[in-house]
Each structure stands twice: as structure tokens, then as C-alpha cells.
Enzyme design. Structure first.
Site, short mmCIF file in Angstrom:
data_model
loop_
_atom_site.label_atom_id
_atom_site.label_comp_id
_atom_site.label_asym_id
_atom_site.label_seq_id
_atom_site.Cartn_x
_atom_site.Cartn_y
_atom_site.Cartn_z
N ASP A 128 38.29 33.41 31.79
CA ASP A 128 39.19 33.13 30.47
C ASP A 128 40.42 32.54 30.85
OD1 ASP A 128 36.90 33.84 29.13
OD2 ASP A 128 38.47 35.93 28.24
N GLY A 152 32.84 30.07 19.05
CA GLY A 152 31.78 30.27 18.59
C GLY A 152 30.25 29.51 19.08
N HIS A 167 36.90 28.59 28.57
CA HIS A 167 36.00 29.13 29.60
C HIS A 167 34.78 28.82 29.63
CE1 HIS A 167 34.99 32.30 26.43
NE2 HIS A 167 34.54 31.08 26.12
N SER A 179 37.70 28.97 23.48
CA SER A 179 36.36 28.60 23.69
C SER A 179 36.06 27.21 23.20
CB SER A 179 35.31 29.76 23.14
OG SER A 179 33.97 29.59 23.63
N MET A 180 34.88 27.13 22.21
CA MET A 180 34.44 26.04 21.85
C MET A 180 35.29 25.23 20.93
SD MET A 180 31.59 24.66 22.50
CE MET A 180 31.14 22.64 22.05
#
Length: 293
Positions: free
Chosen positions: A265, A162, A216, A191-192
Site C-alpha cells: 500500500d 473495489g 497497490h 486501489s482501483m
């Protein structure tokens, strides 16, 4: 002649009146039969089905762990344990709730399962990270830290990522509080979420065997005047450089390696993430004690 016409008219009216009465009587009989059938069907259905949240006679008594929460002599009125169990309301459908008795109360109430877990210092990060979710998690962590700084806080993660800024806010709060934060990956930390996963207390970053981690580089978009786009691009590059430095400190990898791995990714299994340095330990289940295989 007038008298004969009146007699004929009266006979016609009488015949019509009798015909209407017969039709009305037949209609009332049919309606009575239909009402009887509907009542019988309703009685059959009501005896065959009852929603799970509506207690009725004949059900098995509730578990002792639940009935013990509401077994109060002042409220029982001489009822036996089975009657107590039947008198308690079942869990509402649609919302996961558990029976919990707050200190000082005489009976248990249905509370949200996540609110119940908060009392055990367990927090779930299970949806896309945004400002609202970040504020909620930060508020819970600050409250738990104010209650007791000697006990750890368990953060379970199953999140697609997010907002970078919202994720950094959670990360900074984890480092701000005195309580240790144990991060546990139970699904996907992408991700985060992978950054928050790696930001747990050193040595207490755990992952389940089937979990995955994806890292990523930050993504963003800008529109408007050329100078505004230039400013946004510079900010994204600055955030990326900061993430690279912090990933490097948390994993022990070089900045060049982190930069190359963040370019696209990059998915890792739980064991690959442990070798990379994102996770400290994979929680394995001993085969000899696993009863589900």
C-alpha cells in the site's frame, strides 16, 4: 319472618347499588380530569413543535430561488408570495433532494440531488466499486455523451476501491466515449479508484489539497482444485502486468518503478501524486481570498 328477611335483603341490595354508583361517578370524574390534562399537553406540544417538512403559519417565507420555481399565476389563485412559499412542501428528511422544475412542467418537484447533478454532467464515484455501480456509471456516461459530445463530464471520486474488472469497465468506457472526462479527487482515491482517477483526460486530472491517493497491486483469492487455483493465479498476474503497463503510460514512470511501488500500500498526498504523475493539478485556494480561515 319472610317479609322481614325480604326487607333486609332489599336494604342490602340498595346499599350496594348506591355504593357502586358512587364508585362509578368518582371514576368518571378522574377519567374526565385525565383526558383534560392529556388534551392540554397535546395542544402545548403541537404548538411548540412541528417537523421541518410540515409548513405552518408564522414561518418565514421561502427563498426566492425556490418560490420562483412554483410561482405560476394560473395556480396561485391570488395568493401573495409568502402564502405561495408556505403552500410548498418542504424537503423530505433523510434523502438529499433539491427543488427542480423539469421543462414543460408548471411546478417544481423534489428530485434526488445526484440525479439533479447528472443534468449538469456531474457524476459521483463515492462507494466501493462493483458490477452494479459500474453499470450505473457507464449508463450515465453513455447517455451524457449521446446528448452532447462537446461538453466534458466531471467525475468526482471519493472511493476506497473495489473490483478490478468493474473498474476496468469504467476505465474503458471513459476512453470509449467522445466527451472528455475530468476526474476530481475530493477525498480518498484508493486501489482501483486511483486507476480511474489517473485515467481521466490528460491535463484535466485534478485533486483537492487534502485528498489522498493509494496504489497497490491487485488482490485476489482462490480455492478449489489445484489446477483451478493455478489458473486464478495466472489471471491475477496477467491483470497486474496490464495495470503496471497502463499506470506507466498514464504517469510516465517506468514499469520497474511502478512494479516496486505497487508491491505494498503506497499512500500519497495530492502534491506527491502530482509529482508522481497520477494528478495533473492540485486545486489550491488563494489565501487572500479564502474567507474560511
Amino acid at each position: 319472618d319472610c317479609i322481614l328477611e325480604c326487607i333486609v335483603d332489599w336494604k342490602v341490595l340498595s346499599a350496594n347499588y348506591i355504593w357502586n354508583l358512587q364508585i362509578l361517578s368518582s371514576t368518571m370524574k378522574r377519567a374526565s380530569i385525565l383526558c383534560g390534562l392529556v388534551a392540554a399537553a397535546t395542544s402545548t406540544l403541537s404548538s411548540a413543535y412541528a417537523p421541518s417538512f410540515v409548513p405552518r403559519q408564522g414561518l418565514a417565507p421561502m427563498p426566492k430561488a425556490i418560490t420562483s420555481l412554483v410561482s405560476d399565476k394560473s395556480l396561485s389563485g391570488g395568493l401573495n408570495n409568502a402564502a405561495k412559499g408556505r403552500s410548498m412542501k418542504m424537503m423530505p428528511i433523510g434523502v438529499p433532494k433539491v427543488a427542480y422544475r423539469t421543462p414543460g412542467s408548471q411546478q417544481a418537484d423534489w428530485v434526488d440531488i445526484y440525479n439533479r447533478l447528472y443534468r449538469e454532467r456531474i457524476i459521483f464515484l463515492g462507494q466501493e466499486i462493483d458490477d452494479e455501480l459500474a453499470n450505473q456509471i457507464i449508463g450515465v456516461m453513455l447517455y451524457l455523451d449521446s446528448e452532447d459530445t462537446t461538453k466534458p463530464i466531471y467525475l468526482y471520486i471519493n472511493c476506497p476501491g473495489g473490483s478490478v474488472i468493474a473498474g476496468l469497465a469504467i476505465f474503458d468506457c471513459m476512453n470509449h466515449i467522445k466527451s472528455e472526462v475530468v476526474t476530481i479527487n475530493v477525498g480518498l482515491a484508493a486501489s482501483m479508484a486511483s486507476f480511474i482517477m489517473a485515467g481521466g483526460s490528460k491535463g484535466k486530472r485534478l485533486a483537492l489539497p487534502s485528498s489522498r491517493i493509494m496504489i497497490h497491486q491487485p488482490m485476489g483469492g482462490a480455492q478449489g482444485q489445484a489446477e483451478d487455483i493455478k489458473v486464478e493465479a495466472a489471471q491475477i498476474m496477467r491483470i497486474r502486468d496490464n495495470l503496471v503497463k497502463m499506470y506507466s503510460m498514464m504517469t510516465g514512470q517506468t514499469s520497474e518503478t511502478i512494479t516496486a511501488d505497487l508491491d505494498r500500500d503506497n499512500f500519497m498526498s495530492a502534491h506527491e501524486a502530482m509529482e508522481y504523475g497520477l494528478v495533473d493539478r492540485v486545486i489550491e485556494v488563494p489565501r487572500d481570498s479564502d474567507t474560511q480561515l
